[in-house]
Design an enzyme around this catalytic site. Structure first.
Site, PDB file in Angstrom:
ATOM      1  CB  CYS A 265     -15.061   6.598  15.985  1.00  0.00           C
ATOM      2  SG  CYS A 265     -14.480   6.414  17.669  1.00  0.00           S
ATOM      3  NE  ARG A 332     -12.189  -0.956  19.154  1.00  0.00           N
ATOM      4  CZ  ARG A 332     -12.441  -0.097  20.146  1.00  0.00           C
ATOM      5  NH1 ARG A 332     -13.570  -0.176  20.823  1.00  0.00           N
ATOM      6  NH2 ARG A 332     -11.554   0.845  20.441  1.00  0.00           N
TER       7      ARG A 332
HETATM    8  C1  UDX Z   1     -12.207   9.481  14.542  1.00  0.00           C
HETATM    9  C2  UDX Z   1     -12.259  10.996  14.507  1.00  0.00           C
HETATM   10  O1  UDX Z   1     -11.153  11.490  13.753  1.00  0.00           O
HETATM   11  C3  UDX Z   1     -12.171  11.546  15.941  1.00  0.00           C
HETATM   12  O2  UDX Z   1     -12.269  12.957  15.925  1.00  0.00           O
HETATM   13  C4  UDX Z   1     -13.320  10.950  16.759  1.00  0.00           C
HETATM   14  O3  UDX Z   1     -13.292  11.426  18.090  1.00  0.00           O
HETATM   15  C5  UDX Z   1     -13.223   9.431  16.745  1.00  0.00           C
HETATM   16  O4  UDX Z   1     -13.239   8.941  15.392  1.00  0.00           O
HETATM   17  P1  UDX Z   1     -10.369   7.611  14.794  1.00  0.00           P
HETATM   18  O5  UDX Z   1     -11.494   6.695  14.441  1.00  0.00           O
HETATM   19  O6  UDX Z   1      -9.525   7.293  15.965  1.00  0.00           O
HETATM   20  O7  UDX Z   1     -10.951   9.116  15.051  1.00  0.00           O
HETATM   21  O8  UDX Z   1      -9.390   7.661  13.560  1.00  0.00           O
HETATM   22  P2  UDX Z   1      -9.222   8.590  12.294  1.00  0.00           P
HETATM   23  O9  UDX Z   1      -7.868   9.112  12.326  1.00  0.00           O
HETATM   24  O10 UDX Z   1     -10.349   9.524  12.198  1.00  0.00           O
HETATM   25  O11 UDX Z   1      -9.320   7.531  11.071  1.00  0.00           O
HETATM   26  C6  UDX Z   1     -10.523   6.817  10.888  1.00  0.00           C
HETATM   27  C7  UDX Z   1     -10.360   5.943   9.653  1.00  0.00           C
HETATM   28  O12 UDX Z   1     -10.342   6.763   8.479  1.00  0.00           O
HETATM   29  C8  UDX Z   1      -9.065   5.121   9.615  1.00  0.00           C
HETATM   30  O13 UDX Z   1      -9.358   3.814   9.117  1.00  0.00           O
HETATM   31  C9  UDX Z   1      -8.204   5.870   8.619  1.00  0.00           C
HETATM   32  O14 UDX Z   1      -7.306   5.000   7.940  1.00  0.00           O
HETATM   33  C10 UDX Z   1      -9.252   6.409   7.654  1.00  0.00           C
HETATM   34  N1  UDX Z   1      -8.816   7.596   6.916  1.00  0.00           N
HETATM   35  C11 UDX Z   1      -8.522   8.731   7.608  1.00  0.00           C
HETATM   36  C12 UDX Z   1      -8.762   7.558   5.524  1.00  0.00           C
HETATM   37  O15 UDX Z   1      -9.009   6.523   4.917  1.00  0.00           O
HETATM   38  N2  UDX Z   1      -8.411   8.681   4.852  1.00  0.00           N
HETATM   39  C13 UDX Z   1      -8.103   9.846   5.494  1.00  0.00           C
HETATM   40  O16 UDX Z   1      -7.770  10.832   4.829  1.00  0.00           O
HETATM   41  C14 UDX Z   1      -8.153   9.867   6.917  1.00  0.00           C
END
Ligand code: UDX
Length: 437
Positions: A265, A332
């Site tokens: 996403c 992904r």
């Molecule tokens: C995200 C959005 O949070 C969600 O609301 C939307 O509907 C879809 O995309 P997702 O991609 O499933 O959800 O995961 P998320 O928990 O958001 O993490 C995304 C990426 O950011 C991960 O690689 C995570 O490791 C990274 N991340 C997250 C960080 O590096 N630091 C953070 O503080 C939070």
């Protein structure tokens, strides 16, 4: 009320199962007959906490069905959710081919009033375009609406996020459609979930804005960490982040530095958002900067390994984690995979372990210098450096002394900052985090 959900992927499957648990008769339709058969047998192609039980319970109760028969699902449903994939095209724009194909199927089989609800993340103006497309394709005049209802589900907590969303966003100018959508989400309405009712264009914009702002927070945290690394041992990014997060206007979430954001996403939606802005004659420089920071962030982990070992060619490195985040098997756009690919490209011998995710083809290709291991300690056998690349809980409680004993070298690069610095040093490691002292 009967609803259909087109697309049985992460968003579609959770949406269909969730709606059936709210008491609706839901049919998840997918063109992949093999996937439909697996789902009907209760075999889920994705690892999502709580989803298997949710699907089992509602399938047994007869509220949730899986089918490849799109015409029947459209005919029998008052509301048809489109939850198909909108992957990124090479220029970053969202590829809407699956969305248009779903719209055409609906147009070909609609016989009475329907609400078509776009759940997928789509560019601003897609709902309006879909209204036109369906209208021009109808064989006979039929009344219908196209509404927007973007999902905000996080992988690894999608079921929790479905039943306890921060808000429900509904984009439609039809009071009839809004009324029916509110009825669908009545149970969430009753537990005081905020509803944002607006135009479809604004609803489409909200989704991109939400994901892009989350990405911006992460890239800001990563640049803070990189600055702490540059300033030196007198600064610790965790202290900076904690102090930032205590400001209620900022909040502590999505400020954890690491190798960058991955997943299906944030990388896709930030690029698509920039592409949407270009189409309207402007540029989103803040989001473009967040993307640029993210594109390079994982390379900083490679540099930490290189600096710690002096060189990378022919060095043995263990990487713990392949999934883009914990509690999912999804690789992904995973930054952990990008770290592995970069280390292989630099001539490292690689040993990896992930509790759930399997290595993608890009890694397995180089069979000579790549080994998937059964546990972290096997991965550590004889390596010169170990990288923690995904914040699985089991990596937070590693037996560091045992890990060190397995290794040939002593370098520990904690790309997710989840280990205790003092304990790592006590175990004999040269510890290197991201912006941490
Ligand atoms: C995200 C959005 O949070 C969600 O609301 C939307 O509907 C879809 O995309 P997702 O991609 O499933 O959800 O995961 P998320 O928990 O958001 O993490 C995304 C990426 O950011 C991960 O690689 C995570 O490791 C990274 N991340 C997250 C960080 O590096 N630091 C953070 O503080 C939070």
């Amino acid at each position: 009320m009967h609803v259909a959900v087109m697309g049985a992927g992460y968003a579609g499957l959770v949406t269909g199962a969730g709606l059936s648990d709210l008491g609706l008769m839901a049919t998840c339709v997918d063109i992949n007959e093999g996937k439909v058969r697996q789902l009907a047998e209760g075999k889920l192609p994705i690892f999502e906490p709580g989803l298997e039980e949710l699907v089992r319970r509602n399938t047994q109760a007869g509220r949730l069905r899986f089918s490849a028969d799109i015409p029947a699902a459209v005919k029998n449903s008052l509301v048809v959710f489109i939850a198909v994939g909108t992957n990124a095209s090479p220029d970053g724009a969202a590829d809407l081919s699956q969305v248009w194909s779903a719209a055409d199927s609906i147009a070909d089989h609609i016989e009475d009033y329907k609400i078509v609800v776009i759940r997928s993340t789509v560019p601003v103006g897609t709902a309006a375009q879909m209204r036109e497309r369906i209208s021009s394709r109808l064989k006979q005049p039929v009344e219908f609406e196209v509404a927007s209802n973007p999902e905000f589900l996080r992988e690894g907590s999608a079921v929790e996020d479905f039943f306890h969303p921060d808000r429900i966003v509904i984009g439609s100018s039809s009071s009839r459609a809004v009324g029916i959508m509110k009825d669908i989400y009545r149970h969430l309405y009753l537990i005081e979930t905020p509803f944002v009712i607006t135009t479809s264009e604004t609803a489409e914009l909200i989704k991109y804005a939400a994901n892009s702002f989350l990405a911006l927070k992460i890239s800001f945290a990563n640049e803070l960490a990189n600055l702490c690394d540059a300033i030196g041992p007198s600064t610790d990014v965790h202290v900076v982040i904690r102090a930032l997060g205590l400001d209620r206007r900022i909040g502590p979430k999505f400020l954890h530095p690491g190798p960058g954001f991955g997943g299906s996403c944030l990388p896709k939606d930030t690029r698509a958002f920039c592409s949407i802005a270009r189409k309207f004659g402007m540029s989103l420089r803040t989001i473009a900067a967040a993307v640029a920071v993210n594109d390079e962030q994982f390379l900083r982990v490679i540099e930490k390994v290189r600096q710690g070992l002096g060189s990378l060619a022919d060095q043995a490195v263990a990487v713990l984690g392949l999934a883009f985040k914990p509690n999912t098997n999804d690789v992904r756009e995973s930054r952990a995979v990008k770290i592995c690919e970069a280390l292989l490209a630099e001539g490292c011998d690689l040993r990896v372990f992930d509790p759930v995710a399997t290595a993608p083809g890009s890694l397995v290709l180089d069979g000579r210098r790549f080994k998937c291991c059964a546990n972290p300690y096997e991965a550590a056998e004889g390596v010169d450096a170990l990288v923690v690349a995904t914040e699985w809980n089991e990596f937070r409680v590693l037996d560091l002394a045992k890990l060190k004993k397995q290794m040939r070298g002593d370098l520990l690069v904690d790309a997710k900052n989840i280990l205790d610095l003092a304990k790592a040093r006590e175990a004999g490691f040269r510890y290197c985090g991201v912006g941490r002292r």
